[in-house]
Design an enzyme around this catalytic site. Structure first.
Site, PDB file in Angstrom:
ATOM      1  N   LYS A 139      36.633 -28.988 -23.785  1.00 51.82           N
ATOM      2  CA  LYS A 139      37.606 -30.050 -24.032  1.00 51.82           C
ATOM      3  C   LYS A 139      36.923 -31.305 -24.582  1.00 51.82           C
ATOM      4  O   LYS A 139      37.313 -31.854 -25.606  1.00 51.82           O
ATOM      5  CB  LYS A 139      38.354 -30.387 -22.737  1.00 51.82           C
ATOM      6  CG  LYS A 139      39.047 -29.213 -22.047  1.00 51.82           C
ATOM      7  CD  LYS A 139      40.159 -28.624 -22.874  1.00 51.82           C
ATOM      8  CE  LYS A 139      40.993 -27.622 -22.072  1.00 51.82           C
ATOM      9  NZ  LYS A 139      40.249 -26.399 -21.696  1.00 51.82           N
ATOM     10  N   ARG A 247      53.100 -24.164 -25.057  1.00 55.36           N
ATOM     11  CA  ARG A 247      51.760 -23.601 -25.138  1.00 55.36           C
ATOM     12  C   ARG A 247      51.779 -22.339 -25.988  1.00 55.36           C
ATOM     13  O   ARG A 247      52.618 -21.464 -25.804  1.00 55.36           O
ATOM     14  CB  ARG A 247      51.237 -23.253 -23.733  1.00 55.36           C
ATOM     15  CG  ARG A 247      51.175 -24.435 -22.785  1.00 55.36           C
ATOM     16  CD  ARG A 247      50.891 -23.976 -21.359  1.00 55.36           C
ATOM     17  NE  ARG A 247      51.965 -23.137 -20.833  1.00 55.36           N
ATOM     18  CZ  ARG A 247      51.914 -22.486 -19.675  1.00 55.36           C
ATOM     19  NH1 ARG A 247      50.819 -22.573 -18.921  1.00 55.36           N
ATOM     20  NH2 ARG A 247      52.935 -21.754 -19.270  1.00 55.36           N
ATOM     21  N   GLU A 295      40.316 -28.522 -29.474  1.00 56.88           N
ATOM     22  CA  GLU A 295      39.304 -27.990 -28.564  1.00 56.88           C
ATOM     23  C   GLU A 295      38.189 -27.334 -29.373  1.00 56.88           C
ATOM     24  O   GLU A 295      38.396 -26.904 -30.510  1.00 56.88           O
ATOM     25  CB  GLU A 295      39.888 -26.959 -27.581  1.00 56.88           C
ATOM     26  CG  GLU A 295      40.816 -27.540 -26.535  1.00 56.88           C
ATOM     27  CD  GLU A 295      41.217 -26.514 -25.469  1.00 56.88           C
ATOM     28  OE1 GLU A 295      40.528 -25.472 -25.330  1.00 56.88           O
ATOM     29  OE2 GLU A 295      42.216 -26.761 -24.774  1.00 56.88           O
TER      30      GLU A 295
END
Length: 330
Positions: A139, A247, A295
């Site tokens: 992250k 998501r 990411e």
């Protein structure tokens, strides 16, 4: 031999337990199959068996060891390997060790990187390099390349997080050590559950989290771009959320659609690729939503199987070829 180098390598893949792997979609299995197809000997080492012992002259060799299972790979995804032998071996017995254990990046994962770094000190080639795994939080690594990222805050202070939500109005919150879409929340400015979500995710201010401005382009997919030896695979996998989801992760029901890299995808990949490769990251998975980097995955990047099924591009084979080059035989 069906492909790859004329010289056989002895390769160890450090993994989660073999019965946890799903051969029909697991990139680690695809890599092992590709390695065997290239003529190499393939071993699996459960990360839980890694250990170090002090050398004792005339009695025990020292260094980092693991319980190595020699595998014969099969095409049947439901019965995908045969164990031919099992023995405790020093990592020095292998031409290369490939670290493919899944997150979470907890203390045991950290310990594994320390052990693998000791093996490196004894001359073992380890990919991705243990130090690079530690230095690149999946992250937080994006903060080095913030000109490609959306508005982002990393904090555990409730006031900072609340202010960010007020400012951005629509925000994604996620823990720093999760994977597969675990514990990811979308919070609107007027969400009545806003406070309890923050309290739960931060453990009442005891855990740091990442907040990012919600990107509506997620509807077109959260794109996984693979970098092998610093160069982008020409196809990415856009993971498209199912109805009612924010998501795109395949683990939570997203649909993977392979597609060619866009000019922006290629721009990001070509900018980051050489930098990350120079640090010892042979395989990297970039996550891009719309035009934004979200990411940088370095532990066990996946999506190789879906890309090959939909485009024919063999990313697992390309990785093994890169591994051969890194070992100086191709």
């Amino acid at each position: 031999m069906l492909g790859g180098s004329s010289q056989s390598l002895r390769l160890a893949f450090v993994l989660d337990p073999l019965d946890h792997l799903k051969a029909w979609k697991d990139s680690s299995v695809a890599m092992m199959r590709a390695a065997e197809k290239h003529g190499h000997d393939v071993y699996a080492i459960d990360a839980a068996t890694l250990c170090w012992r002090r050398p004792e002259p005339g009695h025990h060799a020292g260094g980092v060891f693991g319980e190595a299972v020699h595998l014969h790979l099969r095409p049947d995804d439901h019965d995908w390997f045969r164990e031919t032998r099992r023995e405790w071996l020093p990592l020095k017995a292998f031409d290369a060790v490939v670290m493919r254990k899944d997150p979470p990046f907890d203390f045991e994962y950290l310990t594994a990187t320390w052990l693998l770094e000791r093996a490196e000190a004894d001359g073992v080639r380890v990919f991705n390099r243990p130090r690079a795994l530690r230095d690149h939080s999946e992250k937080l690594a994006i903060t080095e390349f913030d000109h490609y990222t959306p508005a982002t805050l990393v904090a555990r202070d409730a006031h900072q997080l609340q202010h960010f939500i007020d400012e951005q109005r629509d925000v994604i919150l996620k823990p720093l050590d999760g994977m597969g879409g675990s514990q990811i929340f979308r919070i609107h400015r007027n969400d009545p559950n806003r406070n309890v979500i923050l309290e739960t995710l931060t453990h009442d201010g005891a855990r740091t989290v990442m907040a990012q401005r919600y990107l509506p382009e997620i509807s077109a997919g959260d794109k996984r771009i693979l970098l092998i030896a610093g160069k982008p695979v020409p196809f990415c996998l856009a993971r498209i959320p199912k109805a009612g989801e924010t998501r795109g992760n395949l683990a939570v029901g997203g649909t993977g659609v392979a597609q060619e890299l866009s000019p922006r995808d290629r721009e990001i990949a070509e900018a980051l690729g050489p930098i990350l490769f120079k640090r010892g990251l042979l395989l990297v998975g970039l996550d891009v939503i719309g035009s934004h980097l979200t990411e940088i995955n370095v532990t066990s990047p996946t999506c190789m199987v879906e890309i090959r099924q939909q485009t024919g591009f063999d990313a697992a084979g390309a990785f093994i070829t890169a591994l051969e080059h890194a070992c100086g035989i191709a």
